[in-house]
Design an enzyme around this catalytic site. Structure first.
Site, PDB file in Angstrom:
ATOM      1  N   CYS A   2       8.917  -6.303   4.104  1.00  0.00           N
ATOM      2  CA  CYS A   2      10.183  -6.934   4.449  1.00  0.00           C
ATOM      3  C   CYS A   2      10.714  -7.717   3.260  1.00  0.00           C
ATOM      4  O   CYS A   2       9.957  -8.173   2.413  1.00  0.00           O
ATOM      5  CB  CYS A   2       9.972  -7.911   5.592  1.00  0.00           C
ATOM      6  N   ARG A  27      12.580  -2.635  -0.051  1.00  0.00           N
ATOM      7  CA  ARG A  27      11.357  -3.261   0.461  1.00  0.00           C
ATOM      8  C   ARG A  27      11.096  -2.887   1.919  1.00  0.00           C
ATOM      9  O   ARG A  27       9.970  -2.963   2.401  1.00  0.00           O
ATOM     10  CB  ARG A  27      11.465  -4.773   0.360  1.00  0.00           C
ATOM     11  N   TRP A  74      10.593  -4.078   7.572  1.00  0.00           N
ATOM     12  CA  TRP A  74       9.716  -2.907   7.627  1.00  0.00           C
ATOM     13  C   TRP A  74       8.726  -3.237   8.732  1.00  0.00           C
ATOM     14  O   TRP A  74       7.868  -4.100   8.565  1.00  0.00           O
ATOM     15  CB  TRP A  74       9.014  -2.721   6.289  1.00  0.00           C
ATOM     16  N   ASN A 100       8.095 -12.637   6.189  1.00  0.00           N
ATOM     17  CA  ASN A 100       7.503 -11.436   5.609  1.00  0.00           C
ATOM     18  C   ASN A 100       6.008 -11.661   5.609  1.00  0.00           C
ATOM     19  O   ASN A 100       5.533 -12.629   5.017  1.00  0.00           O
ATOM     20  CB  ASN A 100       8.020 -11.255   4.167  1.00  0.00           C
ATOM     21  N   GLY A 101       5.261 -10.823   6.290  1.00  0.00           N
ATOM     22  CA  GLY A 101       3.815 -11.023   6.341  1.00  0.00           C
ATOM     23  C   GLY A 101       3.290 -10.634   7.698  1.00  0.00           C
ATOM     24  O   GLY A 101       3.889  -9.796   8.384  1.00  0.00           O
ATOM     25  N   GLU A 489      -1.260  13.052  -7.679  1.00  0.00           N
ATOM     26  CA  GLU A 489      -0.006  12.293  -7.744  1.00  0.00           C
ATOM     27  C   GLU A 489       1.195  13.203  -7.431  1.00  0.00           C
ATOM     28  O   GLU A 489       2.128  12.793  -6.747  1.00  0.00           O
ATOM     29  CB  GLU A 489       0.129  11.637  -9.134  1.00  0.00           C
ATOM     30  N   LYS A 493       3.726  12.378  -4.439  1.00  0.00           N
ATOM     31  CA  LYS A 493       5.171  12.218  -4.679  1.00  0.00           C
ATOM     32  C   LYS A 493       5.944  13.108  -3.718  1.00  0.00           C
ATOM     33  O   LYS A 493       6.907  12.692  -3.110  1.00  0.00           O
ATOM     34  CB  LYS A 493       5.445  12.610  -6.138  1.00  0.00           C
ATOM     35  N   GLU A 496       5.651  12.000   0.050  1.00  0.00           N
ATOM     36  CA  GLU A 496       6.297  10.746   0.446  1.00  0.00           C
ATOM     37  C   GLU A 496       7.816  10.850   0.496  1.00  0.00           C
ATOM     38  O   GLU A 496       8.437  10.213   1.330  1.00  0.00           O
ATOM     39  CB  GLU A 496       5.818   9.537  -0.375  1.00  0.00           C
ATOM     40  N   HIS A 512     -13.737  26.575  -2.371  1.00  0.00           N
ATOM     41  CA  HIS A 512     -14.632  25.976  -1.369  1.00  0.00           C
ATOM     42  C   HIS A 512     -13.887  25.601  -0.091  1.00  0.00           C
ATOM     43  O   HIS A 512     -14.338  24.739   0.646  1.00  0.00           O
ATOM     44  CB  HIS A 512     -15.333  24.754  -1.973  1.00  0.00           C
ATOM     45  N   LYS A 611       8.283  -0.311  -0.598  1.00  0.00           N
ATOM     46  CA  LYS A 611       7.964  -0.364  -2.020  1.00  0.00           C
ATOM     47  C   LYS A 611       6.779  -1.270  -2.303  1.00  0.00           C
ATOM     48  O   LYS A 611       5.889  -0.944  -3.072  1.00  0.00           O
ATOM     49  CB  LYS A 611       9.204  -0.883  -2.770  1.00  0.00           C
TER      50      LYS A 611
HETATM   51  C1  G6P Z   1       3.366   1.419  -2.016  1.00  0.00           C
HETATM   52  C2  G6P Z   1       4.436   2.151  -2.801  1.00  0.00           C
HETATM   53  C3  G6P Z   1       3.788   3.062  -3.840  1.00  0.00           C
HETATM   54  C4  G6P Z   1       2.864   2.265  -4.730  1.00  0.00           C
HETATM   55  C5  G6P Z   1       1.823   1.474  -3.923  1.00  0.00           C
HETATM   56  C6  G6P Z   1       1.095   0.463  -4.791  1.00  0.00           C
HETATM   57  O1  G6P Z   1       2.671   2.313  -1.218  1.00  0.00           O
HETATM   58  O2  G6P Z   1       5.250   2.906  -1.934  1.00  0.00           O
HETATM   59  O3  G6P Z   1       4.800   3.675  -4.626  1.00  0.00           O
HETATM   60  O4  G6P Z   1       2.204   3.127  -5.603  1.00  0.00           O
HETATM   61  O5  G6P Z   1       2.467   0.724  -2.894  1.00  0.00           O
HETATM   62  O6  G6P Z   1       2.012  -0.491  -5.225  1.00  0.00           O
HETATM   63  P1  G6P Z   1       1.831  -1.396  -6.491  1.00  0.00           P
HETATM   64  O7  G6P Z   1       3.065  -2.262  -6.519  1.00  0.00           O
HETATM   65  O8  G6P Z   1       0.596  -2.215  -6.256  1.00  0.00           O
HETATM   66  O9  G6P Z   1       1.720  -0.534  -7.679  1.00  0.00           O
END
Ligand code: G6P
Length: 616
Positions: A2, A27, A74, A100-101, A489, A493, A496, A512, A611
Site C-alpha cells: 500500500c 505500490r 494492495w 501500510n502494514g 528470471e 518476468k 508476472e 528428467h 512493487k
Molecule cells: C516484489 C516485486 C519484484 C521484486 C521483489 C523484491 O515481488 O514485484 O519485482 O523483485 O518484490 O523486491 P526488492 O525491492 O527487495 O528488490
C-alpha cells in the site's frame, strides 16, 4: 504494498494527495481513498478499483481543506471493496487513519474492541487502529492516543492519523513499513512550510527534495508550521534532513507507453551509472566507496550468503555462481522469506549480502536482522538511498539507477548483476584474481552499454516474435550454468506481467520430466550463447526439436548453426561468459513486455502484485 500519503500546510490538500497517490500507484492498485477535514468535518471518499475510480468519484466535489490523508491499497485483509478501502474511521467518524502494514494480533484486538462496544465495519485489520485510537482519545491528545494504541498492536505499520477535533495536525508512526517526511519550501517568508508524509519518496518528489526518514518506533507530530519526531524512549529527535537525489522526470513515462519499456530502454545508461566512478581500469581494480570500512572483513570472508526475494533473488543466484567460479569462495543464495525462519548456522567469516531494489522488502529486512543476530557481517546491494535495508546493513553498495516504477523489475536487475561483477573483482583482487583477468573483465564491462544498445535496436524483431507466440498457454525457458538463473528470471518476468504459464529450467533437466510436455504447441526459449556449455545446450535443443518444440534461441551474434534448430533467433553481441547474463536477460524482458502488450495486460501494474512488498 500500500501507499500512504498525508499533507498539511496552506495549500488545498486534495490535488497534492491525488498527485502523490498517482505516483505511488505501482505500490498497490486495488482501491484508493482520501480523507480531508473540511469546515471542521471529516470527509472521506474511497473507491475500489484503480485510482481513476476515485478520481471519478471526486469529480463533482470541491474541497478547500488544507489537511488530508490518502491511501492506495494492495489488499491483505479483506477483499478490495469500497468499504475495505482506506482511510478508515472510528465510531465517532472524527478520526481517520491510513495504514501500510499488517496487524498480527488482530483477532485478540477485534474481540477486545467489540466487547467494549466498538462497531467494526470492515474486514480489514487496519480499521482496528482507528478504534484503538478512539479508545484513548479525549479530543485533544491525538499523539498520546496514537502512542497508547500502538502499545497494543503487534505487527508492522506505516500509519498516519488525523482527527477533526484537532484539525491542525497529522500524527504518523512507523514500525517496519517505510515513512518519509517531506519538508516543503515556504510559500512566502514567515509562512509555514507545509509537509507531506508518505510511504514512498516518489510521492514527495514533486513537492520537495528535502526529507527526513522516520526510523522504526518513531512517532511524528506534524503541524502546518513545524514537526516533531519522538523516539520510543520519549526523546525528541528530528533526525538529519536528507536530500533526495532523484529527478522528477524519472517518475514520468517521458513518451513511453509504459514504465517497464522506459526502464528497459534506460539500461545502457543504468549499466554506465552502476559503474560510474567505480572502475580503475589501469590497475584492474574497482573501488566501492560504501565498502571501504569493511574491506578487512571482506578479505577474511569464508562464505557469502545472498538473501533476496523475487527478481533480486535470481541476481543472488548469479552472485553465488560468480563467487564460486571466479574466486573459489563458497557462496549460496537463500530466499529471504526462508532464511528468516530456517535456523541457519553461520560460521565465523560469513558475510550476508541482501539484494533489494526497494530496500523495504519485509522478508529481506527480517533476514538481515536474523543474520545480524547470528553474528554475520551484513551488507546490502540496494537501489533506494536511505531505505530501511540501506540503513540497517553495516555497509553496502547503491545501484544508483534512479526510480524503478514498473512492478516487474528490469533495470534494477541489470544493475544488480553489474554490481555483483564489481564485487567479484573487488573480492577477487583481495584473493587470487589476476590483474590481467580483472582488466579484461573491466574492459568488457565498459563495452556493455553499447552492446545493450545493439540489443535494444532489435526491439521490433522481438515484438514480431512476441506477437507470434503471445496466445500460447505455456512457455519453458532453459539455460545452463550462469544463464540458468536468467531462464528463471525470463519465466518470472513473463508470468508476472502476461499471466502466461512459464517455467524456468536448467537445460540438462528437461529430459528428467519437462520434456514430456513438449509438443508443437510449446515454445521453448533457450539461452544458448557461445560459452563453455554451448555444445551441451545444442544437444538439449536437438531433443526439443525432435519433439516439435518451437525454439526461440538467444544466441551469440554470428551463430548460424543455431538457425538449424531454432524457429527464431535473437542475437546478443559477443561478450565474456560471466557477462552474458547481463545481455541475455534484456531480450527476455522485451519478450515478456511485448507478449503482455499483445495480450492486453496492464503491464506496469500486474494483478495481485505490488512493487514493494512490505508485509510478510
Ligand atoms: C516484489 C516485486 C519484484 C521484486 C521483489 C523484491 O515481488 O514485484 O519485482 O523483485 O518484490 O523486491 P526488492 O525491492 O527487495 O528488490
Amino acid at each position: 504494498m500500500c501507499g500512504i500519503i498525508g499533507y498539511i500546510g496552506l495549500k488545498p490538500s486534495l490535488p497534492i494527495l491525488m498527485d502523490g497517490l498517482k505516483r505511488m500507484e505501482y505500490r498497490g492498485y486495488d482501491s484508493a481513498g482520501i480523507a480531508v477535514i473540511e469546515n471542521g468535518q471529516l470527509k472521506t471518499v474511497k473507491k475500489s478499483g484503480k485510482l481513476d475510480a476515485l478520481q471519478a468519484a471526486l469529480a463533482n466535489q470541491s474541497f478547500s481543506s488544507v489537511i488530508g490523508l490518502g491511501h492506495i491499497r494492495w489488499a491483505t485483509h479483506g477483499a478490495p471493496t469500497d468499504l475495505n478501502a482506506h482511510p478508515h474511521s472510528d465510531c465517532t467518524g472524527k478520526i481517520a487513519i491510513v495504514h501500510n502494514g499488517i496487524i498480527e494480533n488482530l483477532a485478540e484486538l477485534k474481540a477486545e474492541l467489540k466487547a467494549e462496544g466498538h462497531e467494526l465495519k470492515t474486514a480489514t485489520d487496519s480499521e482496528v487502529f482507528a478504534h484503538l485510537i478512539e479508545k484513548y482519545y479525549n479530543g485533544h491528545n491525538l499523539s498520546e492516543a496514537v502512542l497508547q494504541a500502538l502499545t497494543k498492536v503487534k505487527g508492522a505499520y506505516g500509519l498516519a492519523v488525523i482527527s477533526s477535533s484537532e484539525p491542525d495536525k497529522i500524527v504518523a508512526a512507523r514500525l517496519g513499513s517505510p515513512l518519509i517526511l517531506g519538508i516543503l519550501p515556504q510559500d512566502q517568508p514567515n509562512q509555514g512550510n507545509g509537509y507531506v508524509i508518505a510511504s514512498d519518496a516518489a510521492a514527495i518528489l514533486p513537492f520537495t527534495k528535502e526529507v527526513v526518514y522516520l526510523e522504526d518506533n518513531d512517532l511524528a507530530i506534524i503541524t502546518g508550521e513545524n514537526y516533531e519526531i519522538i523516539e520510543k524512549s520519549g526523546k525528541c529527535n528530528n533526525h538529519q534532513k536528507q536530500h533526495l537525489d532523484w529527478d522528477l522526470t524519472e517518475a514520468e513515462k517521458e513518451g513511453y507507453p509504459h514504465f517497464m519499456l522506459k526502464e528497459i530502454m534506460e539500461e545502457p545508461k543504468v549499466v554506465a551509472d552502476s559503474m560510474r566512478g567505480r572502475l580503475i581500469p589501469e590497475q584492474g581494480k574497482v573501488k566501492l566507496g560504501g565498502l571501504i570500512d569493511v574491506l578487512p572483513q571482506l578479505k577474511s570472508a569464508r562464505r557469502i550468503i545472498f538473501v533476496a526475494c523475487g527478481t533480486a533473488h535470481y541476481a543472488g543466484r548469479i552472485g553465488e555462481y560468480l563467487m564460486e567460479s571466479q574466486l573459489g569462495l563458497p557462496a549460496e543464495v537463500e530466499y529471504a522469506s526462508e532464511f528468516r525462519y530456517n535456523e541457519s548456522v553461520l560460521e565465523p567469516g560469513t558475510v550476508v549480502i541482501a539484494i533489494s531494489q526497494s530496500g523495504e522488502t519485509a522478508d529481506t529486512l527480517a533476514a538481515i536482522r536474523q543474520a545480524k543476530k547470528l553474528g554475520a557481517l551484513v551488507l546490502g546491494i540496494v537501489n533506494v538511498v536511505g531505505s530501511s535495508i540501506a540503513r540497517e546493513t553495516t555497509a553496502g553498495v547503491y545501484n544508483h539507477v534512479g526510480l524503478e516504477i514498473s512492478v516487474a523489475s528490469t533495470k534494477a536487475f541489470v544493475s544488480q548483476l553489474v554490481i555483483l561483477v564489481l564485487l567479484t573483482i573487488l573480492l577477487g583482487r583481495q584473493r587470487n584474481l589476476s590483474e590481467d583477468k580483472a582488466k579484461e573483465i573491466i574492459s568488457e564491462l565498459e563495452n556493455l552499454p553499447d552492446k545493450i544498445k545493439q540489443i535494444l535496436e532489435q526491439r521490433d524483431i522481438i515484438e514480431t516474435i512476441a506477437k507470434k507466440y503471445a496466445q500460447r498457454n505455456n512457455i519453458i525457458f532453459i539455460g545452463r550454468k550462469i544463464n540458468y538463473p536468467i531462464a528463471l528470471e525470463g519465466a518470472l518476468k513473463l508470468k508476472e506481467i502476461s499471466y502466461l504459464h512459464a517455467e524456468g529450467y536448467p537445460a540438462g533437466e528437461l529430459k528428467h520430466g519437462p520434456l514430456a510436455l513438449i509438443d508443437a504447441t510449446w515454445p521453448v526459449v533457450a539461452i544458448a550463447p557461445q560459452d563453455s556449455v554451448y555444445q551441451k545446450n545444442l544437444s538439449n535443443l536437438q531433443e526439443v526439436k525432435a519433439r516439435d518444440g518451437q525454439i526461440i534461441a538467444i544466441a551469440t551474434a554470428g551463430d548460424e548453426a543455431i538457425k538449424e534448430l531454432a524457429k527464431e533467433v535473437i542475437y546478443l553481441p559477443k561478450t565474456l561468459e560471466i557477462l552474458y547474463p547481463i545481455l541475455a536477460v534484456i531480450p527476455l524482458q522485451l519478450l515478456a513486455y511485448f507478449i503482455a502488450k499483445e495480450r492486453g495486460c496492464p503491464i506496469d501494474q500486474p494483478r495481485n502484485l505490488a512493487k514493494s512488498v512490505t508485509v510478510e
